[in-house]
Write a protein that holds these residues in place. Structure first.
Motif, PDB file in Angstrom:
ATOM      1  N   ASN A   1      -3.134  11.030  37.443  1.00 16.88           N
ATOM      2  CA  ASN A   1      -2.443   9.968  38.042  1.00 16.88           C
ATOM      3  C   ASN A   1      -3.094   9.271  39.118  1.00 16.88           C
ATOM      4  OD1 ASN A   1      -3.076  11.219  40.811  1.00 16.88           O
ATOM      5  ND2 ASN A   1      -1.065  12.004  40.427  1.00 16.88           N
ATOM      6  N   HIS A   2      -2.618   7.867  39.062  1.00 14.26           N
ATOM      7  CA  HIS A   2      -3.664   7.496  40.219  1.00 14.26           C
ATOM      8  C   HIS A   2      -4.100   7.752  41.334  1.00 14.26           C
ATOM      9  CE1 HIS A   2      -4.694   3.117  42.066  1.00 14.26           C
ATOM     10  NE2 HIS A   2      -3.978   3.170  43.178  1.00 14.26           N
ATOM     11  N   LYS A   3      -3.596   8.348  42.054  1.00 13.91           N
ATOM     12  CA  LYS A   3      -4.157   8.749  43.222  1.00 13.91           C
ATOM     13  C   LYS A   3      -5.296   9.221  43.514  1.00 13.91           C
ATOM     14  CE  LYS A   3       0.509   9.192  45.379  1.00 13.91           C
ATOM     15  NZ  LYS A   3       1.268   9.594  46.360  1.00 13.91           N
TER      16      LYS A   3
END
Length: 163
Positions: free
Chosen positions: A2-4
């Motif tokens: 994911n982005h994080k």
């Protein structure tokens, strides 16, 4: 991923580069210190030995810490599970709050203790007095600049202007 976690991975890559630079600088200073290329200038041989030993001990300790951090970051960059653990550890709200409180308290306490030590040093040695005074003023200025910076940065004026 994911982005994080991708953002965390990018941050770790940047930290790794900075740590490699710091490690290289530390090694250079350590080699210069051990070889005697940069001697300690003082009239007293015992004082010079103490300062040199302190510097070498500190540089060795820094090398150990930097190496440990580098190994941790390298492992996290190759293992998504370790990356998640590091992300959660660094973004734990309770830990962040505790760090903020420690930093806030320690800055003020340090300035007060340094002021007291400056007054005491004035009774014994003028060079120590002026050195302590300069360090105290620098610490207080840093505290004021950071307070001003974060007050303006976190004031919420951007949010008000957007409405």
């Amino acid at each position: 991923m994911n982005h994080k976690l991708l953002k965390m991975k990018t941050q770790l890559e940047a930290r790794t580069k900075r740590l490699l630079g710091l490690t290289a600088c530390t090694l250079i200073f350590l080699c210069a210190s051990v070889s005697g290329a940069i001697p300690v200038h003082t009239g007293n041989e015992n004082t010079a030995d103490f300062i040199s030993g302190f510097q070498m001990g500190l540089l060795c300790a820094l090398l150990i810490v930097f190496t440990y951090k580098l190994m941790t970051y390298r492992k996290a960059l190759t293992d998504e599970k370790l990356l998640k653990q590091l992300y959660y550890k660094e973004n734990d709200e309770r830990e962040c709050y505790i760090s903020q409180q420690v930093g806030k308290s320690s800055m003020s306490i340090t300035v007060i203790v340094m002021l007291i030590l400056t007054v005491i040093a004035g009774y014994f040695h003028e060079v120590v007095f002026f050195t302590m005074l300069a360090a105290t003023v620098l610490q207080a200025l840093i505290q004021l600049v950071l307070k001003f910076y974060y007050t303006n940065r976190l004031s919420g004026k951007e949010t008000e202007e957007a409405l």
